[in-house]
Design a protein around this motif. Sequence first.
Motif, PDB file in Angstrom:
ATOM      1  N   SER A   1      -9.567   7.937   0.800  1.00 21.25           N
ATOM      2  CA  SER A   1      -8.464   8.885   0.890  1.00 21.25           C
ATOM      3  C   SER A   1      -8.559   9.785  -0.333  1.00 21.25           C
ATOM      4  O   SER A   1      -8.882   9.313  -1.431  1.00 21.25           O
ATOM      5  N   VAL A   2      -8.284  11.082  -0.174  1.00 22.18           N
ATOM      6  CA  VAL A   2      -8.524  12.028  -1.258  1.00 22.18           C
ATOM      7  C   VAL A   2      -7.328  12.952  -1.455  1.00 22.18           C
ATOM      8  O   VAL A   2      -6.671  13.359  -0.495  1.00 22.18           O
ATOM      9  N   ILE A   3      -7.047  13.253  -2.709  1.00 24.43           N
ATOM     10  CA  ILE A   3      -6.077  14.285  -3.060  1.00 24.43           C
ATOM     11  C   ILE A   3      -6.658  15.105  -4.208  1.00 24.43           C
ATOM     12  O   ILE A   3      -7.617  14.690  -4.869  1.00 24.43           O
TER      13      ILE A   3
ATOM     14  N   ASP B   1       1.572 -16.007   7.540  1.00 21.50           N
ATOM     15  CA  ASP B   1       2.556 -16.677   8.402  1.00 21.50           C
ATOM     16  C   ASP B   1       2.246 -16.474   9.876  1.00 21.50           C
ATOM     17  O   ASP B   1       2.640 -17.282  10.722  1.00 21.50           O
ATOM     18  N   HIS B   2       1.542 -15.388  10.199  1.00 20.01           N
ATOM     19  CA  HIS B   2       1.240 -15.083  11.600  1.00 20.01           C
ATOM     20  C   HIS B   2      -0.251 -15.243  11.922  1.00 20.01           C
ATOM     21  O   HIS B   2      -0.707 -14.788  12.964  1.00 20.01           O
ATOM     22  N   ASN B   3      -1.002 -15.878  10.998  1.00 17.24           N
ATOM     23  CA  ASN B   3      -2.441 -16.039  11.239  1.00 17.24           C
ATOM     24  C   ASN B   3      -2.942 -17.379  10.704  1.00 17.24           C
ATOM     25  O   ASN B   3      -3.979 -17.449  10.060  1.00 17.24           O
ATOM     26  N   ASN B   4      -2.174 -18.419  10.958  1.00 16.58           N
ATOM     27  CA  ASN B   4      -2.584 -19.782  10.601  1.00 16.58           C
ATOM     28  C   ASN B   4      -2.934 -19.930   9.126  1.00 16.58           C
ATOM     29  O   ASN B   4      -3.860 -20.666   8.761  1.00 16.58           O
ATOM     30  N   GLY B   5      -2.197 -19.217   8.288  1.00 16.18           N
ATOM     31  CA  GLY B   5      -2.393 -19.337   6.849  1.00 16.18           C
ATOM     32  C   GLY B   5      -3.618 -18.649   6.303  1.00 16.18           C
ATOM     33  O   GLY B   5      -3.966 -18.829   5.126  1.00 16.18           O
ATOM     34  N   LYS B   6      -4.268 -17.816   7.118  1.00 16.98           N
ATOM     35  CA  LYS B   6      -5.502 -17.164   6.691  1.00 16.98           C
ATOM     36  C   LYS B   6      -5.317 -15.650   6.563  1.00 16.98           C
ATOM     37  O   LYS B   6      -4.374 -15.079   7.090  1.00 16.98           O
ATOM     38  N   GLY B   7      -6.284 -15.012   5.879  1.00 16.06           N
ATOM     39  CA  GLY B   7      -6.300 -13.559   5.753  1.00 16.06           C
ATOM     40  C   GLY B   7      -5.647 -13.072   4.477  1.00 16.06           C
ATOM     41  O   GLY B   7      -5.364 -13.844   3.556  1.00 16.06           O
ATOM     42  N   ALA B   8      -5.433 -11.750   4.412  1.00 18.77           N
ATOM     43  CA  ALA B   8      -4.784 -11.101   3.266  1.00 18.77           C
ATOM     44  C   ALA B   8      -5.520 -11.382   1.962  1.00 18.77           C
ATOM     45  O   ALA B   8      -4.906 -11.667   0.925  1.00 18.77           O
ATOM     46  N   THR B   9      -6.859 -11.300   2.008  1.00 17.03           N
ATOM     47  CA  THR B   9      -7.651 -11.546   0.808  1.00 17.03           C
ATOM     48  C   THR B   9      -8.043 -10.261   0.085  1.00 17.03           C
ATOM     49  O   THR B   9      -8.572 -10.315  -1.019  1.00 17.03           O
ATOM     50  N   ASN B  10      -7.814  -9.126   0.726  1.00 13.75           N
ATOM     51  CA  ASN B  10      -8.063  -7.842   0.061  1.00 13.75           C
ATOM     52  C   ASN B  10      -7.171  -6.776   0.687  1.00 13.75           C
ATOM     53  O   ASN B  10      -6.391  -7.057   1.602  1.00 13.75           O
ATOM     54  N   MET B  11      -7.285  -5.543   0.185  1.00 10.03           N
ATOM     55  CA  MET B  11      -6.443  -4.445   0.656  1.00 10.03           C
ATOM     56  C   MET B  11      -7.333  -3.355   1.241  1.00 10.03           C
ATOM     57  O   MET B  11      -8.396  -3.057   0.707  1.00 10.03           O
ATOM     58  N   TRP B  12      -6.875  -2.769   2.344  1.00 10.31           N
ATOM     59  CA  TRP B  12      -7.691  -1.836   3.109  1.00 10.31           C
ATOM     60  C   TRP B  12      -7.072  -0.439   3.139  1.00 10.31           C
ATOM     61  O   TRP B  12      -5.863  -0.259   3.043  1.00 10.31           O
ATOM     62  N   ALA B  13      -7.944   0.521   3.367  1.00 12.81           N
ATOM     63  CA  ALA B  13      -7.603   1.851   3.870  1.00 12.81           C
ATOM     64  C   ALA B  13      -6.357   2.466   3.250  1.00 12.81           C
ATOM     65  O   ALA B  13      -5.377   2.739   3.927  1.00 12.81           O
ATOM     66  N   PRO B  14      -6.365   2.733   1.941  1.00 14.62           N
ATOM     67  CA  PRO B  14      -5.204   3.393   1.344  1.00 14.62           C
ATOM     68  C   PRO B  14      -5.105   4.855   1.778  1.00 14.62           C
ATOM     69  O   PRO B  14      -6.096   5.464   2.183  1.00 14.62           O
ATOM     70  N   HIS B  15      -3.907   5.387   1.708  1.00 10.90           N
ATOM     71  CA  HIS B  15      -3.693   6.825   1.918  1.00 10.90           C
ATOM     72  C   HIS B  15      -2.731   7.290   0.843  1.00 10.90           C
ATOM     73  O   HIS B  15      -1.642   6.720   0.685  1.00 10.90           O
ATOM     74  N   VAL B  16      -3.119   8.329   0.105  1.00 11.91           N
ATOM     75  CA  VAL B  16      -2.301   8.815  -1.008  1.00 11.91           C
ATOM     76  C   VAL B  16      -1.821  10.226  -0.723  1.00 11.91           C
ATOM     77  O   VAL B  16      -2.578  11.076  -0.239  1.00 11.91           O
ATOM     78  N   LYS B  17      -0.567  10.472  -1.027  1.00  5.88           N
ATOM     79  CA  LYS B  17       0.060  11.769  -0.790  1.00  5.88           C
ATOM     80  C   LYS B  17       1.019  12.057  -1.948  1.00  5.88           C
ATOM     81  O   LYS B  17       1.724  11.154  -2.416  1.00  5.88           O
ATOM     82  N   LYS B  18       1.030  13.312  -2.408  1.00  7.53           N
ATOM     83  CA  LYS B  18       1.963  13.716  -3.448  1.00  7.53           C
ATOM     84  C   LYS B  18       3.197  14.320  -2.801  1.00  7.53           C
ATOM     85  O   LYS B  18       3.113  15.216  -1.969  1.00  7.53           O
ATOM     86  N   VAL B  19       4.371  13.806  -3.188  1.00 11.39           N
ATOM     87  CA  VAL B  19       5.647  14.318  -2.686  1.00 11.39           C
ATOM     88  C   VAL B  19       6.511  14.648  -3.890  1.00 11.39           C
ATOM     89  O   VAL B  19       6.954  13.748  -4.613  1.00 11.39           O
ATOM     90  N   GLY B  20       6.732  15.945  -4.133  1.00 11.18           N
ATOM     91  CA  GLY B  20       7.434  16.344  -5.349  1.00 11.18           C
ATOM     92  C   GLY B  20       6.609  15.973  -6.561  1.00 11.18           C
ATOM     93  O   GLY B  20       5.440  16.327  -6.661  1.00 11.18           O
ATOM     94  N   ASP B  21       7.201  15.221  -7.469  1.00 10.67           N
ATOM     95  CA  ASP B  21       6.485  14.757  -8.665  1.00 10.67           C
ATOM     96  C   ASP B  21       5.997  13.320  -8.512  1.00 10.67           C
ATOM     97  O   ASP B  21       5.498  12.727  -9.469  1.00 10.67           O
TER      98      ASP B  21
ATOM     99  N   ILE C   1      -2.386  -0.963  10.377  1.00 10.73           N
ATOM    100  CA  ILE C   1      -3.410  -0.666   9.378  1.00 10.73           C
ATOM    101  C   ILE C   1      -3.727   0.827   9.430  1.00 10.73           C
ATOM    102  O   ILE C   1      -3.288   1.548  10.316  1.00 10.73           O
ATOM    103  N   ASP C   2      -4.504   1.298   8.469  1.00 10.56           N
ATOM    104  CA  ASP C   2      -5.074   2.649   8.447  1.00 10.56           C
ATOM    105  C   ASP C   2      -4.007   3.756   8.494  1.00 10.56           C
ATOM    106  O   ASP C   2      -3.990   4.590   9.402  1.00 10.56           O
ATOM    107  N   PRO C   3      -3.114   3.825   7.503  1.00  8.38           N
ATOM    108  CA  PRO C   3      -2.079   4.859   7.519  1.00  8.38           C
ATOM    109  C   PRO C   3      -2.601   6.232   7.098  1.00  8.38           C
ATOM    110  O   PRO C   3      -3.552   6.351   6.328  1.00  8.38           O
ATOM    111  N   SER C   4      -1.973   7.270   7.633  1.00  7.23           N
ATOM    112  CA  SER C   4      -2.221   8.654   7.230  1.00  7.23           C
ATOM    113  C   SER C   4      -0.911   9.406   7.379  1.00  7.23           C
ATOM    114  O   SER C   4      -0.284   9.343   8.447  1.00  7.23           O
ATOM    115  N   VAL C   5      -0.479  10.107   6.362  1.00 10.59           N
ATOM    116  CA  VAL C   5       0.845  10.731   6.346  1.00 10.59           C
ATOM    117  C   VAL C   5       0.713  12.239   6.226  1.00 10.59           C
ATOM    118  O   VAL C   5      -0.099  12.748   5.451  1.00 10.59           O
TER     119      VAL C   5
END
Length: 495
Positions: A65-67, A130-150, A198-202
């Motif tokens: 994601s780029v700004i 809690d919804h995947n038998n105690g597994k997953g959530a070991t990293n973070m994916w697909a960020p999206h960055v946006k500037k709003v005001g300051d 997943i995979d947000p874009s604003v």
Amino acid sequence: MKNPTIFSFSVTFFVAALMASCSSVQERENSGPVAGQNPYNDDYSEYTSLSNRDKWGNANVHDPSVIKDGDTYYVYSTDAIYRPRGVEFYDDTIQMGNIQMRSSKDLVNWKFEGWALDKIPEEAVKHVRDHNNGKGATNMWAPHVKKVGDEFRMYYSVSAFGTNSSYIGLATAPHPLGPWTNKGCVVKTTPNSKMNAIDPSVITDAKTGKMWMHYGSYFGGLYCVELEPETGFTKRNGDHGHLLASRANLKKHNLEAPEVIYYPGQDKYYLFVSYDALFTFYNVRVGRADKPEGPYYDYFGKDMRDTTNNYPVLTHSYMFGNHPGWSGNGHCGVLNDNGRYYMFHQGRLAPSNEMMLMHIREIFWLPDGWPVVSPQRYAGVKKKKVTDKDIPGQWEIIQLQDIGPMADLWQGQIPPGGWKYTRKAFNVADTIKFMANGTTNSQNSKSWRIKDNYLYINNYPHAVFYGWDWENKKPTILFSGISENGFSFWGKKIN
């Protein structure tokens, strides 16, 4: 009375700074790369360990994601790092964080700036496990960055591969490099949900000021939900939004990674999406709409909510001469840089397809308002007008087309051991000659002409421009267009 010396210096400094900002693109292109030497190497296997992070630059970038803020570009990407077997990765005492950050002044040379968050937010981890038998959530994916005001807002994804037990959260910061403070959940899904968080874009509507988030994957397709501009969270609590794009047999044929931009030249919104297996035939397609919330229609007027494949196809696996080839050319971020547009995406270097390098391609607009991307990565080559005298000579051309899966897919991906390096896994370049009399020696591309700054081949317009030949390490002329079947047609002059 003000000191005239100080006042004069202040005015001079302000004017100089303004001129420097306005001419930054021109200056970086005037310097450009040096013939015989690429700006950076494609193979970064020699500096994959953690202690070499200052050398990563374009390396290890996945789902960018780029700004742009001021005169600096910032890229944020998934926690994905190439770790070759037999090489000690953790050779430094630094504690790794989550969501990689990079900065650049010229779109070519990138500085690794560390990680945005120290840890994955506990609420996100708990929801996924809690919804995947105690597994997953070991990293973070697909960020999206946006500037709003300051304020800088980072939307991030936490999930488990192959499930829709997923969570999109929001963090904010006063500066592009932080410090980032987690604010909580925007949208979350469970195995009972139609969609996948997943995979947000604003994007903000250029006319109404309404804010929308596009997100989703092959679990149900891509969705759009309205946000409250003042907070960045959904306008209605628990709202998941409405369907924007789908595909037949989604559990097998991947669809993900929405990115929406507004192009004032057509007064339309463009939805970029990614198809197929991310390690191999990942490719970018695009549709357009009158409003950011849709509906979106493709090159042939098909509603992207239907279960037909959409066109045009902007990227795909490809191989020019003197190079092993690129696969995985998808999940893009798009930047409007004062009227010049760029696509940022991952590319996977053959033959192993394990190294992930950030590709930046300039976007050009055809007369009918559809975008195409450069067949070569951006390198800061000086722009100048291409004339009919520049075209005759030998060219490498690639007609992109779909390539069938090499193995049975699992969760839309080629399973371990399914990838085999072969030229059949790429759209491979052919060589043709453009003649001075407006013809070619190809049976398919019979005629050419320059008109209104476009190269018309068989009466189809192609953007034509100067760029960098990464395979042969020199400046050259390039073209990019869309053929009648909806696939991009690329060209590179080689002599």
